[in-house]
Design an enzyme around this catalytic site. Structure first.
Site, mmCIF file in Angstrom:
data_model
loop_
_atom_site.group_PDB
_atom_site.id
_atom_site.type_symbol
_atom_site.label_atom_id
_atom_site.label_comp_id
_atom_site.label_asym_id
_atom_site.label_seq_id
_atom_site.Cartn_x
_atom_site.Cartn_y
_atom_site.Cartn_z
ATOM 1 N N LYS A 159 -10.961 -2.137 -2.372
ATOM 2 C CA LYS A 159 -11.103 -0.686 -2.549
ATOM 3 C C LYS A 159 -12.574 -0.278 -2.488
ATOM 4 O O LYS A 159 -12.946 0.698 -1.820
ATOM 5 C CB LYS A 159 -10.492 -0.273 -3.882
ATOM 6 C CG LYS A 159 -10.325 1.225 -4.063
ATOM 7 C CD LYS A 159 -9.581 1.508 -5.375
ATOM 8 C CE LYS A 159 -8.166 0.980 -5.290
ATOM 9 N NZ LYS A 159 -7.590 0.632 -6.575
ATOM 10 N N ARG A 180 -11.349 2.749 -11.336
ATOM 11 C CA ARG A 180 -10.309 2.174 -10.472
ATOM 12 C C ARG A 180 -10.516 0.667 -10.288
ATOM 13 O O ARG A 180 -11.634 0.220 -10.008
ATOM 14 C CB ARG A 180 -10.331 2.832 -9.087
ATOM 15 C CG ARG A 180 -10.119 4.330 -9.084
ATOM 16 C CD ARG A 180 -10.340 4.896 -7.682
ATOM 17 N NE ARG A 180 -10.178 6.331 -7.627
ATOM 18 C CZ ARG A 180 -9.026 6.958 -7.399
ATOM 19 N NH1 ARG A 180 -7.926 6.272 -7.211
ATOM 20 N NH2 ARG A 180 -8.974 8.278 -7.363
ATOM 21 N N GLN A 184 -9.771 7.538 -1.463
ATOM 22 C CA GLN A 184 -9.370 6.151 -1.179
ATOM 23 C C GLN A 184 -8.808 6.068 0.235
ATOM 24 O O GLN A 184 -8.214 7.017 0.740
ATOM 25 C CB GLN A 184 -8.310 5.679 -2.178
ATOM 26 C CG GLN A 184 -8.052 4.186 -2.139
ATOM 27 C CD GLN A 184 -7.175 3.741 -3.311
ATOM 28 O OE1 GLN A 184 -7.236 4.319 -4.385
ATOM 29 N NE2 GLN A 184 -6.372 2.724 -3.105
ATOM 30 N N ARG A 193 -6.883 2.849 2.698
ATOM 31 C CA ARG A 193 -6.516 1.434 2.847
ATOM 32 C C ARG A 193 -5.695 1.300 4.126
ATOM 33 O O ARG A 193 -5.070 2.266 4.588
ATOM 34 C CB ARG A 193 -5.698 0.958 1.639
ATOM 35 C CG ARG A 193 -4.380 1.661 1.466
ATOM 36 C CD ARG A 193 -3.519 1.003 0.394
ATOM 37 N NE ARG A 193 -4.041 1.228 -0.927
ATOM 38 C CZ ARG A 193 -3.705 2.265 -1.702
ATOM 39 N NH1 ARG A 193 -2.872 3.198 -1.250
ATOM 40 N NH2 ARG A 193 -4.210 2.374 -2.913
ATOM 41 N N HIS A 230 23.958 -17.653 21.427
ATOM 42 C CA HIS A 230 24.530 -18.966 21.092
ATOM 43 C C HIS A 230 25.545 -18.898 19.961
ATOM 44 O O HIS A 230 26.602 -19.511 20.024
ATOM 45 C CB HIS A 230 23.398 -19.935 20.758
ATOM 46 C CG HIS A 230 22.404 -20.036 21.863
ATOM 47 N ND1 HIS A 230 22.600 -20.823 22.971
ATOM 48 C CD2 HIS A 230 21.212 -19.423 22.049
ATOM 49 C CE1 HIS A 230 21.566 -20.690 23.789
ATOM 50 N NE2 HIS A 230 20.708 -19.853 23.253
#
Length: 868
Positions: free
Chosen positions: A23, A117, A309, A311, A826
């Protein structure tokens, strides 16, 4: 010295994840992007965390205990993780560290409100976000409270959910460290999440914005339904405005609380259209900076968008590299080959070098580019017809893309393309001698390969293998072999279609193919019954096999031979391995361990056969199937002769029945030939790897599995290896297991799933493709690993996919359900051979059906009922 413990966000480089956590590294990167506003703050680095952990020696013992706990033992994980958290929170922050943090607070305004955080070194990674695994605290006021919440963040590395996540991901707790991000608190009018790619479909051209009033925690916690905006090419193409009755607001003295939204505001959008479009533009800038789609948390303060933030979105399936900006449509090879697990790099490379068509890699899986075939009307019709018969979900997904009209350009027909259209009879006589000749050709070619490769080492081996790969492709594309395969398939289609029209009977060919001759895969299952016959009379051997997990694979057969009856048992198993030892689950990946390399894999199936069958079962099973097929043929022909123009119809049907009986068994042989060759290649490459290990170039033989064929050749020539490359490949391969490969994938990244367009099944039934007629009721055995099979007579096998290696299990079950498969794959072929009702292509079957539940498989109509 203490300054190594604190780093201002503006000083953080995104390459410093080991120092500031995922972060923190992302926030440092965000702070450097022009036009992106990030609240100011600093990171308490992982050095500080290490120092705190060193203050409590007891933690080492506690981590040892935690590493030994079963990931599924939730009570033990809960107890141990809580004990570690209490230990961490009880450690006093040393004075110099506390002073460094307090100085950093002072630089930003000591009495301000803060967001504290967690930022672990194993979160916000390209392959695993770990989102929500550690803690965040909002509106923390004053230095004392900030220090307390930093301790809580350190401790949150050991929440139950974080510990479980790491254990299941194979991540050592000691390798993960915790940094803490401390940022100026933002008090937003609105907040939410921006996904720069559609998180459901994976479409990279579509962005979605979730928005609500107040702090974003109201959305994350599920307190309110957000407004949702869908944006494509800078325009809002869809919106849902929700009634937002609650919001989370900050309190003046710290902390947060829920508040009610004024009734007049509840159904107003949290963002204007202009703000949504501006937010997505910022998101595209962030995505371009990080080089991959992002999951972004944002806040709106007085029309000013701030990013708190970002990510990577780790759940998106990667897109194959095309080298251009054109639209492409890719089909999953794994769904056709019955192996949707990820493949290691050497496996992918060898398959690409030996395949009949260009293959593109993404997410550890292979895809073929079907764009040109779909663009031409003639080849499009042929492709849709063939894939539709094999897997209706793929056809429906392709038709969904085609119906959009603008994704695939329509090109004029450029001559023949794609597989032959259904009903075009291959120019080949119905002669069993053709199959005999083809099998002998294959055996001769493989024998020559085994003979000639023995003397090859070093670069000469790789030159030889490249020539062998060309021979491999020549054998695969042998026109006579292709004609024989198509003859059996087309005759099956003709019988099913025509007998349904003439007699009103579904899937008549299923019974007509029972115990067809020359089917190497069905013979493999029956041959293991013969092995069980040798073992059954010897109690000491049976007892030994029940405890065989304790033996190394290479010692297993030697130990067996020492027992009473063990010599005969060993000879029977060795003989079986001589013929079938090159097979294994996921066998298209050359790196997968073969039965010859791990013979104990077969033991659970042998023991099931010993327990569930009487002597002579193989011969009886085959003869019973042949008799049923003969009786079915007589029944069909007599009913046809009773129809108008009956003699002609019966003659046509007889010709097609003979054609099916002659050629359908050969359908399995080319795959057997491919896998036989693969084992020869693998042994030679592992021998070369052994020489590299002896020379100190590689630490382990199996490291070569994480290299391409060309990379391995380069290492053999240079004796130089990049250890970091191998480690990166290992990490990537591990991450690929979390991805579900789509049947159809576009160059926009959209996974197009397809649907069954049917209304002929009862409510609540699980829909699939009918591939082997009949209906059976029994206990579902959900088995994902053949080595863990424990079957009783009458059980129904439920699994993700079956390749030929699963066929030894088929002799002991009453029915089959798979998530992947088609009419001619198969599992379907062998189910028909053995007369097992089977439904394949049942989405999420292994999750929707619980092990031990009673189910009813409708193999004629293609659905499964879960019984009360």
């Amino acid at each position: 010295m203490s300054e190594r413990y604190v780093l201002d966000l503006r000083e953080v480089a995104e390459t410093q994840a080991a120092f500031v956590g995922g972060k923190g590294a992302h926030l440092g990167g965000l702070s450097r992007i022009a036009g992106i506003r990030v609240p100011g703050g600093f990171c308490v680095t992982t050095d500080a965390f290490r120092r705190i952990m060193a203050e409590a020696p007891a933690i080492d013992d506690q981590l040892d205990q935690l590493s030994r706990v079963d990931p599924d033992d939730r009570e033990a994980i809960r107890t141990l993780s809580a004990r570690i958290r209490r230990t961490v929170e009880g450690i006093a922050i040393p004075g110099d560290l506390a002073a460094a943090i307090t100085r950093a607070l002072g630089r930003h305004g000591e009495q301000a409100a803060w967001a504290v955080r967690s930022s672990a070194t194993a979160e916000d990674l390209p392959t695993a976000s770990f989102a929500g695994q550690q803690d965040t605290y909002l509106n923390v006021v004053g230095p004392t409270a900030v220090l307390q919440h930093i301790s809580r963040c350190w401790a949150s590395l050991f929440t139950e959910r974080a510990v479980t996540y790491r254990r299941r991901g194979g991540i050592d707790h000691r390798t993960v460290h915790m940094a803490v991000v401390v940022q100026r608190m933002v008090f937003p009018d609105a907040a939410g999440i921006l996904f720069t790619a559609d998180p459901v479909t994976g479409n990279r051209k579509v962005a979605t914005v979730d928005a609500g009033f107040g702090l974003g925690e109201a959305l994350v916690s599920g307190l309110v339904n957000p407004d949702v905006f869908t944006v494509r090419h800078g325009e809002i193409v869809a919106r849902t405005i929700s009634a937002k009755q609650r919001a989370v607001h900050a309190l003046p003295d710290g902390g947060t609380r829920e508040v009610a939204i004024d009734a007049r505001r509840q159904e107003q959008p949290a963002l204007t259209d202009a703000q949504v479009v501006r937010l997505v533009e910022l998101g595209r800038r962030i995505e371009a900076h990080f080089g991959r789609p992002q999951d972004i948390e944002w806040c709106l303060v007085d029309d000013d968008i701030q990013i708190v933030q970002s990510r990577p979105i780790t759940t998106l399936f990667p897109i194959p590299e095309s080298g251009d900006q054109d639209n492409h449509v890719y089909l999953s090879v794994g769904h056709q080959q019955m192996m949707t697990d990820p493949m290691k790099p050497l496996g992918i490379s060898v398959w690409q070098l030996t395949a009949m068509a260009p293959m593109h890699e993404a997410g550890g899986r292979l895809f073929v580019d079907a764009t040109r075939r779909l663009a031409s009307p003639a080849s499009r019709a042929a492709l849709l017809d063939v894939v539709g018969r094999g897997d209706p979900l793929i056809r429906d997904a392709l038709e969904t893309v085609l119906e959009r009209g603008d994704f695939i350009p329509s090109l004029p027909d450029a001559g023949p393309g794609g597989p032959p259209a259904r009903g075009v009879s291959a120019p080949i006589e119905t002669d069993p001698a053709i199959v005999t000749e083809l099998i002998e050709r294959s055996r001769t070619s493989i024998a020559a390969l085994e003979r000639d490769i023995r003397t090859k080492t070093g670069s000469a081996l790789f030159d030889f293998l490249r020539e062998a790969f060309e021979e491999h492709k020549r054998v695969l594309t042998d026109p006579l072999s292709m004609q024989a395969i198509m003859a059996g398939m087309e005759a099956t289609w003709w019988l099913n279609d025509t007998l349904r029209e003439w007699l009103g009977e579904k899937n008549a060919a299923d019974t007509l193919t029972l115990s067809a001759p020359d089917n190497i895969t069905s013979e493999m299952g029956l041959a293991l019954l013969d092995v069980a016959d040798v073992i059954r009379p010897h109690p000491e051997v049976v007892a030994f096999l029940r405890g065989v997990e304790s033996f190394e694979h290479d010692a297993f057969l030697d130990e067996l031979a020492k027992l009473a009856g063990g010599a005969e048992a060993r000879e029977a198993i060795e003989s079986y391995l001589d013929r079938y030892g090159m097979r294994c689950v996921g066998e298209i990946d050359i790196t997968r361990p073969r039965w010859r390399e791990r013979p104990t894999t077969l033991v659970p199936v042998i023991l099931d056969n010993v327990r569930n069958f009487a002597p002579g079962a193989a011969e009886r099973r085959f003869e019973q199937g042949r008799q049923k097929a003969r009786e079915k043929e007589q029944d069909v022909l007599s009913r046809l002769r009773a129809l108008p123009d009956g003699d002609r119809k019966a003659d046509e049907a007889k010709r097609m029945i003979d054609r099916v009986r002659t050629f359908i068994g050969y359908r399995e042989y080319p795959k057997y030939g491919i896998i036989s060759r693969y084992f020869v290649y693998k042994r030679a490459l592992l021998a070369e790897a052994g020489r590299l290990v002896e020379a100190g170039v590689l630490p382990e033989q199996e490291d070569i599995f994480y290299l391409t064929f060309q990379e391995l050749h380069d290492i053999v020539r240079s004796h130089q290896v990049d250890d970091r490359l191998i480690q990166r490949r290992k990490d990537a391969f591990r991450s690929y297991h979390a991805l579900t490969p789509p049947r159809v994938l576009t160059s926009d990244g959209e996974a197009v799933t397809g649907a069954y367009r049917r209304d002929d099944a009862p409510a609540g039934a699980l829909i699939g493709l009918p591939v082997s007629a009949g209906s059976i009721e029994g206990r579902a055995r959900v088995i994902l690993d053949m080595a863990e099979a424990d079957l009783e007579a009458g059980d129904i096998l439920v699994t993700a996919f079956t390749d030929p290696s699963w066929s030894p299990l088929f002799v002991g079950i009453a029915g089959l359900v798979t998530e992947v498969g088609g009419l001619m794959t198969h599992g379907a072929v062998i189910a028909r051979e053995y007369g097992l009702p089977a439904v394949v292509g049942v989405e999420r079957a292994t999750r929707l059906i619980r092990d031990g539940q009673r189910i009813r498989v409708h193999g004629t109509d293609g659905y499964v009922e879960i019984l009360p």
